[in-house]
Design a protein around this motif. Structure first.
Motif, PDB file in Angstrom:
ATOM      1  N   ILE A  23      -4.436 -21.779  23.204  1.00  0.00           N
ATOM      2  CA  ILE A  23      -4.589 -23.087  24.100  1.00  0.00           C
ATOM      3  C   ILE A  23      -5.935 -22.886  24.979  1.00  0.00           C
ATOM      4  N   TYR A  24      -6.865 -24.020  24.749  1.00  0.00           N
ATOM      5  CA  TYR A  24      -7.861 -24.057  25.784  1.00  0.00           C
ATOM      6  C   TYR A  24      -8.107 -25.219  26.592  1.00  0.00           C
ATOM      7  N   ASP A  25      -9.054 -25.183  27.293  1.00  0.00           N
ATOM      8  CA  ASP A  25      -9.173 -26.608  28.245  1.00  0.00           C
ATOM      9  C   ASP A  25     -10.764 -26.407  28.379  1.00  0.00           C
ATOM     10  N   THR A  26     -11.322 -27.541  29.134  1.00  0.00           N
ATOM     11  CA  THR A  26     -12.751 -27.332  29.565  1.00  0.00           C
ATOM     12  C   THR A  26     -12.914 -27.687  30.667  1.00  0.00           C
ATOM     13  N   ASN A  27     -12.015 -27.050  31.767  1.00  0.00           N
ATOM     14  CA  ASN A  27     -12.167 -27.423  33.156  1.00  0.00           C
ATOM     15  C   ASN A  27     -12.953 -26.109  33.820  1.00  0.00           C
ATOM     16  N   PHE A  28     -13.345 -24.992  33.238  1.00  0.00           N
ATOM     17  CA  PHE A  28     -13.963 -24.048  33.735  1.00  0.00           C
ATOM     18  C   PHE A  28     -15.698 -24.246  33.607  1.00  0.00           C
ATOM     19  N   PHE A  29     -15.948 -24.837  34.869  1.00  0.00           N
ATOM     20  CA  PHE A  29     -17.212 -25.164  34.936  1.00  0.00           C
ATOM     21  C   PHE A  29     -17.824 -25.957  33.929  1.00  0.00           C
ATOM     22  N   GLU A  30     -17.112 -26.968  33.282  1.00  0.00           N
ATOM     23  CA  GLU A  30     -17.268 -27.947  32.294  1.00  0.00           C
ATOM     24  C   GLU A  30     -17.495 -27.183  31.032  1.00  0.00           C
ATOM     25  N   CYS A  31     -17.108 -25.997  30.788  1.00  0.00           N
ATOM     26  CA  CYS A  31     -17.101 -25.099  29.644  1.00  0.00           C
ATOM     27  C   CYS A  31     -15.771 -24.864  29.096  1.00  0.00           C
ATOM     28  N   SER A  32     -15.528 -24.586  27.858  1.00  0.00           N
ATOM     29  CA  SER A  32     -14.250 -24.184  26.967  1.00  0.00           C
ATOM     30  C   SER A  32     -14.081 -22.812  27.739  1.00  0.00           C
ATOM     31  N   PHE A  33     -12.461 -22.883  27.992  1.00  0.00           N
ATOM     32  CA  PHE A  33     -11.960 -21.776  28.548  1.00  0.00           C
ATOM     33  C   PHE A  33     -10.673 -21.358  27.616  1.00  0.00           C
ATOM     34  N   ILE A  34     -10.657 -20.411  26.915  1.00  0.00           N
ATOM     35  CA  ILE A  34      -9.344 -20.120  26.107  1.00  0.00           C
ATOM     36  C   ILE A  34      -8.525 -19.541  27.235  1.00  0.00           C
ATOM     37  N   SER A  35      -7.271 -20.100  27.432  1.00  0.00           N
ATOM     38  CA  SER A  35      -6.360 -19.667  28.560  1.00  0.00           C
ATOM     39  C   SER A  35      -5.246 -18.936  27.748  1.00  0.00           C
ATOM     40  N   LEU A  36      -5.059 -18.856  26.509  1.00  0.00           N
ATOM     41  CA  LEU A  36      -3.842 -18.607  25.951  1.00  0.00           C
ATOM     42  C   LEU A  36      -4.127 -18.088  24.446  1.00  0.00           C
ATOM     43  N   ILE A  37      -3.878 -16.888  23.986  1.00  0.00           N
ATOM     44  CA  ILE A  37      -3.960 -16.518  22.653  1.00  0.00           C
ATOM     45  C   ILE A  37      -2.531 -15.688  22.460  1.00  0.00           C
ATOM     46  N   ILE A  38      -1.594 -16.235  21.651  1.00  0.00           N
ATOM     47  CA  ILE A  38      -0.274 -15.448  21.056  1.00  0.00           C
ATOM     48  C   ILE A  38      -0.180 -15.564  19.872  1.00  0.00           C
ATOM     49  N   VAL A  39       0.143 -14.081  19.287  1.00  0.00           N
ATOM     50  CA  VAL A  39       0.262 -14.017  17.993  1.00  0.00           C
ATOM     51  C   VAL A  39       1.621 -13.394  17.773  1.00  0.00           C
ATOM     52  N   SER A  40       2.738 -13.908  16.966  1.00  0.00           N
ATOM     53  CA  SER A  40       3.949 -13.204  16.913  1.00  0.00           C
ATOM     54  C   SER A  40       3.832 -11.951  16.770  1.00  0.00           C
ATOM     55  N   PRO A  41       4.637 -11.102  17.377  1.00  0.00           N
ATOM     56  CA  PRO A  41       4.458  -9.733  17.303  1.00  0.00           C
ATOM     57  C   PRO A  41       4.560  -8.807  15.902  1.00  0.00           C
ATOM     58  N   SER A  42       5.288  -9.484  15.074  1.00  0.00           N
ATOM     59  CA  SER A  42       5.478  -9.262  13.682  1.00  0.00           C
ATOM     60  C   SER A  42       4.120  -9.509  12.874  1.00  0.00           C
ATOM     61  N   LYS A  43       3.102 -10.176  13.194  1.00  0.00           N
ATOM     62  CA  LYS A  43       1.975 -10.785  12.749  1.00  0.00           C
ATOM     63  C   LYS A  43       1.002 -10.287  13.132  1.00  0.00           C
ATOM     64  N   ARG A  44       0.973  -9.302  14.134  1.00  0.00           N
ATOM     65  CA  ARG A  44      -0.244  -8.884  15.039  1.00  0.00           C
ATOM     66  C   ARG A  44      -1.096  -7.832  13.992  1.00  0.00           C
ATOM     67  N   ARG A  45      -2.153  -7.593  14.293  1.00  0.00           N
ATOM     68  CA  ARG A  45      -3.125  -6.802  13.692  1.00  0.00           C
ATOM     69  C   ARG A  45      -3.381  -7.281  12.205  1.00  0.00           C
ATOM     70  N   LYS A  46      -3.521  -8.399  12.105  1.00  0.00           N
ATOM     71  CA  LYS A  46      -3.606  -9.017  10.610  1.00  0.00           C
ATOM     72  C   LYS A  46      -4.708 -10.158  10.723  1.00  0.00           C
ATOM     73  N   GLY A  47      -5.588 -10.045  11.820  1.00  0.00           N
ATOM     74  CA  GLY A  47      -6.790 -11.185  11.968  1.00  0.00           C
ATOM     75  C   GLY A  47      -6.289 -12.293  12.300  1.00  0.00           C
ATOM     76  N   TYR A  48      -5.137 -12.767  12.864  1.00  0.00           N
ATOM     77  CA  TYR A  48      -4.797 -14.110  13.146  1.00  0.00           C
ATOM     78  C   TYR A  48      -5.499 -14.424  14.503  1.00  0.00           C
ATOM     79  N   ALA A  49      -5.546 -13.557  15.344  1.00  0.00           N
ATOM     80  CA  ALA A  49      -6.212 -13.835  16.770  1.00  0.00           C
ATOM     81  C   ALA A  49      -7.787 -14.277  16.536  1.00  0.00           C
TER      82      ALA A  49
END
Length: 139
Positions: A55-81
């Motif tokens: 999830i991101y927004d563009t309210n950080f000094f008019e720049c994109s800001f990634i506020s949340l990156i979530i990957v299912s625990p069973s799928k971590r360390r597989k390149g999804y992030a």
């Protein structure tokens, strides 16, 4: 097959379930729904299953800001992030993209470094005793 696409409202329940699997509750449902409606939620899929989201927004000094990156625990360390971050950088509505993580979150710091983000500052006092490190990458 791994794919990354913008989320649509039909994906909401699956995204909230992944988030709940990580944080233990569904308190961010409204935030996630709002991000989907704004077109600011990106999902990673393995075949037809959603395995992560950004999830991101563009309210950080008019720049994109990634506020949340979530990957299912069973799928971590597989390149999804990394897939989510790459898609975000390529499709970002701004040339500058920022994000952050706690100093204690070494795994996420490694993801930022691997994806070419550089440290851009520190914010104290958000989480007591665990400063927030700001990261930056240009398109």
């Amino acid at each position: 097959m791994k794919t990354v696409v913008r989320a649509n409202i039909e994906d909401l329940d699956k995204i909230v379930n992944i988030d709940s699997e990580v944080i233990g509750n569904k308190s961010r449902r409204d935030c996630i729904e709002n991000a989907i409606e704004l077109g600011h939620c990106i999902i990673a899929k393995e075949e037809d299953d959603i395995v992560g989201f950004l999830i991101y927004d563009t309210n950080f000094f008019e720049c994109s800001f990634i506020s949340l990156i979530i990957v299912s625990p069973s799928k971590r360390r597989k390149g999804y992030a990394s897939l989510l971050m790459d898609y975000m950088i390529r499709t970002s509505p701004t040339t500058k993209v920022f994000s952050s993580t706690n100093r204690s979150n070494i795994s996420m710091q490694k993801v930022f470094n691997k994806n070419g983000f550089i440290q851009s500052g520190i914010v104290e006092n958000l989480d007591e005793g665990d400063p927030e490190i700001i990261y930056f990458k240009s398109k």
